[in-house]
Each structure stands twice: as C-alpha cells, then as structure tokens.
Motif scaffolding. Structure first.
Motif, mmCIF file in Angstrom:
data_model
loop_
_atom_site.group_PDB
_atom_site.id
_atom_site.type_symbol
_atom_site.label_atom_id
_atom_site.label_comp_id
_atom_site.label_asym_id
_atom_site.label_seq_id
_atom_site.Cartn_x
_atom_site.Cartn_y
_atom_site.Cartn_z
ATOM 1 N N UNK A 6 0.829 -1.200 0.000
ATOM 2 C CA UNK A 6 0.000 0.000 0.000
ATOM 3 C C UNK A 6 0.870 1.259 0.000
ATOM 4 N N UNK A 7 1.915 1.234 0.773
ATOM 5 C CA UNK A 7 2.831 2.371 0.805
ATOM 6 C C UNK A 7 3.493 2.607 -0.551
ATOM 7 N N UNK A 8 3.882 1.529 -1.197
ATOM 8 C CA UNK A 8 4.498 1.637 -2.520
ATOM 9 C C UNK A 8 3.507 2.208 -3.529
ATOM 10 N N UNK A 9 2.253 1.748 -3.452
ATOM 11 C CA UNK A 9 1.220 2.266 -4.355
ATOM 12 C C UNK A 9 0.962 3.746 -4.104
ATOM 13 N N UNK A 10 0.922 4.133 -2.840
ATOM 14 C CA UNK A 10 0.687 5.546 -2.511
ATOM 15 C C UNK A 10 1.851 6.428 -2.988
ATOM 16 N N UNK A 51 -1.418 8.990 -17.983
ATOM 17 C CA UNK A 51 -1.176 9.168 -16.547
ATOM 18 C C UNK A 51 -2.483 9.139 -15.765
ATOM 19 N N UNK A 52 -3.513 9.815 -16.290
ATOM 20 C CA UNK A 52 -4.804 9.844 -15.608
ATOM 21 C C UNK A 52 -5.359 8.432 -15.447
ATOM 22 N N UNK A 53 -5.231 7.614 -16.503
ATOM 23 C CA UNK A 53 -5.704 6.234 -16.419
ATOM 24 C C UNK A 53 -4.914 5.446 -15.378
ATOM 25 N N UNK A 54 -3.611 5.656 -15.331
ATOM 26 C CA UNK A 54 -2.768 4.965 -14.342
ATOM 27 C C UNK A 54 -3.132 5.399 -12.926
ATOM 28 N N UNK A 55 -3.396 6.686 -12.755
ATOM 29 C CA UNK A 55 -3.784 7.213 -11.442
ATOM 30 C C UNK A 55 -5.090 6.579 -10.993
ATOM 31 N N UNK A 56 -6.044 6.508 -11.884
ATOM 32 C CA UNK A 56 -7.346 5.907 -11.526
ATOM 33 C C UNK A 56 -7.205 4.434 -11.187
ATOM 34 N N UNK A 57 -6.348 3.724 -11.917
ATOM 35 C CA UNK A 57 -6.131 2.310 -11.640
ATOM 36 C C UNK A 57 -5.565 2.113 -10.236
ATOM 37 N N UNK A 58 -4.587 2.916 -9.866
ATOM 38 C CA UNK A 58 -3.985 2.808 -8.534
ATOM 39 C C UNK A 58 -4.999 3.212 -7.463
ATOM 40 N N UNK A 59 -5.775 4.267 -7.706
ATOM 41 C CA UNK A 59 -6.789 4.680 -6.735
ATOM 42 C C UNK A 59 -7.818 3.574 -6.523
ATOM 43 N N UNK A 60 -8.174 2.879 -7.594
ATOM 44 C CA UNK A 60 -9.112 1.755 -7.472
ATOM 45 C C UNK A 60 -8.516 0.627 -6.640
ATOM 46 N N UNK A 61 -7.216 0.395 -6.796
ATOM 47 C CA UNK A 61 -6.559 -0.653 -6.014
ATOM 48 C C UNK A 61 -6.501 -0.284 -4.533
ATOM 49 N N UNK A 62 -6.368 1.007 -4.249
ATOM 50 C CA UNK A 62 -6.272 1.460 -2.860
ATOM 51 C C UNK A 62 -7.638 1.567 -2.170
ATOM 52 N N UNK A 63 -8.689 1.708 -2.963
ATOM 53 C CA UNK A 63 -10.032 1.835 -2.402
ATOM 54 C C UNK A 63 -10.580 0.430 -2.132
ATOM 55 N N UNK A 64 -10.981 0.154 -0.906
ATOM 56 C CA UNK A 64 -11.505 -1.177 -0.601
ATOM 57 C C UNK A 64 -12.855 -1.388 -1.271
#
Length: 68
Positions: A6-10, A51-64
């Motif tokens: 999670x830290x790495x993703x953030x 970049x926007x797509x990558x950001x959304x993908x990571x945000x989805x992974x971080x959101x339970x």
C-alpha cells in the motif's frame, strides 16, 4: 494487500499525480506560446491521459471494495 504494498502504491500515486500536474503546466505554457508546436502539445496531452488512467487504476486498487 500488505502495508508495504500500500505504501508503494501511494508513493507511485503521488509521483504520477505530480507528473500529471507538471504536464498540465507544460501544456498551458506551450498553448500560451505564439510559436507552439501543436504536435508536441498533442503528445503531452496523450501522455497526460495515460497518466490519468494509471492514477485511476492505482486509486481503485487502494479503495476497498464495499459490498452493498
């Protein structure tokens, strides 16, 4: 997901968001320039969308996932 993952993703998310903001500023500066290179502006905009797509993908992974 472990705390390390999670830290790495953030960290990656923060880096991508900064790059997105930097591209936004670069696009605005190029667009304001009278001798702007339209091809360069289009390339920057395309990179910004990636970049926007990558950001959304990571945000989805971080959101339970919430089961309704």
């Amino acid at each position: 997901m472990t705390e390390e993952e999670e830290g790495a993703l953030r960290t990656q998310l923060a880096r991508l968001q900064q790059e997105h903001r930097d591209l936004d500023a670069a696009i605005a500066a190029l667009a304001a320039s009278p001798a702007s290179d339209l091809l360069q502006v289009q390339r920057l905009k395309k990179r910004k969308l990636v970049l926007r797509d990558s950001i959304r993908l990571i945000e989805d992974q971080l959101t339970p996932d919430i089961i309704a």
